[in-house]
Design an enzyme around this catalytic site. Structure first.
Site: not given
Ligand code: NDP
Length: 292
Positions: A53, A97, A120
């Site tokens: 990412k 994460q 997200d």
């Protein structure tokens, strides 16, 4: 039937190209989109995901900062870091994460992130807006799947979409996105899960099957109808004799699906690159909204 490979890498490149002018416009106002990533513990898969990412952020001239913690970090310390990042104008997006260690309450962490920095799209506020058909931040994987449909002119309207999996990060939001009363959506969506009896009876009726269950090669060619479109979100490690000792497979059995499906995403190289591209896009959006 020849099966078109829905190449997520290629689609992601078109996303990055389209973002160039937006990034330049932000930079001309001295703003460089910046993502704060929180990584807890030593899980090798999580480390790889975070590296992949953040690499795309630097590839496209954007900033990211990875904050790492040992797996015995307390929830209080993690929460206070998120509150600090919420207030820090230097960061436009915050990503935690997953998975997190068991002693951490995942919902408490998600709820602590400022919805305006929730790139997200996991915060209940953003999921609620999506459910109401007025999305702000859409979770990256479902958003990426919709972009694949758009890129390949795959119409959902009037189609029967069967989603296998109902997680808040993939299955549930893609079931909402595919059934919204909107252009590029308007499908009739069935959602299957571990409580569904005889999943095959649903997938056999589907025009589009979206697999997001995390079970290696779960769906076989015999379980779909001729010409169905298959989107495979699954990323599963399966042991083999290769030097690495494993290979990555999806939730669909590629060999039997190919030739019967009209189109399918490969694993790897299908949905995965789109998830990262949508994270970059959402962070650019967050930076743009910070100017409003
Ligand atoms: P979760 O484990 O959170 O959810 C899995 C869902 O699938 C659950 O709803 C579960 O049902 C259902 N399920 C599990 N096994 C079965 C089964 N045998 N039959 C029917 N339903 C089943 O997973 P995620 O949604 O986070 O991820 C799914 C997969 O996608 C994983 O392989 C993950 O690695 C991958 N992934 C890939 C991404 C990418 O960018 N390509 C991004 C995110 C995830 P129930 O609710 O009843 O428990």
């Amino acid at each position: 039937m020849p099966t078109t490979i829905l190449n997520g890498k290629e689609v992601s490149q078109s996303v990055y190209s389209a973002l160039k002018s937006r990034i330049s416009a932000l930079k001309s106002q001295s703003i460089t989109p910046n993502l704060a990533v929180i990584l807890v513990g030593e899980d090798p898969a999580s480390q790889v995901y975070v590296r992949n990412k953040t690499r795309q952020f630097s590839n496209h001239g954007l900033f990211s900062d990875t904050i790492t913690y040992p797996s015995d970090i307390t929830q209080e310390v993690l929460l206070s870091k998120i509150y600090e990042l919420n207030k820090n104008n230097q960061f436009h997006g915050i990503l935690v994460q997953f998975p997190l260690p068991n002693h951490i309450d995942v919902d408490a962490i998600i709820n602590a992130i400022d919805p305006k920095k929730d790139v997200d799209g996991f915060h209940p506020y953003n999921l609620g807006c999506l459910t109401a058909g007025k999305p702000i931040f859409i979770p990256c994987t479902p958003k990426g799947i919709m972009r694949i449909f758009h890129h390949y002119n795959i119409s959902i309207s009037g189609k029967h979409v069967v989603v296998v999996g109902r997680s808040n990060i993939v299955g549930r939001p893609i079931s909402i996105l595919t059934s919204l009363k909107q252009v590029n959506s308007n499908g009739t969506t069935t959602i299957c899960h571990s409580g569904t009896i005889n999943i095959g009876q649903y997938t056999k009726q589907a025009d589009i099957v979206i697999l997001a269950l995390g079970s290696p090669e779960f769906l076989k060619g015999k379980d779909i109808k001729e010409g169905a479109v298959i989107i495979d979100v699954g990323i599963n490690r399966v042991d083999n004799d290769s030097p690495k000792g494993y290979k990555i497979v999806g939730d669909g059995e590629e060999a039997s699906l190919k030739g019967k499906a009209s189109a399918c995403t490969p694993v790897p190289g299908g949905v995965g690159p789109m998830t990262i591209a949508m994270l970059v896009e959402n962070t650019v959006e967050a930076a743009e909204r910070s100017l409003l």
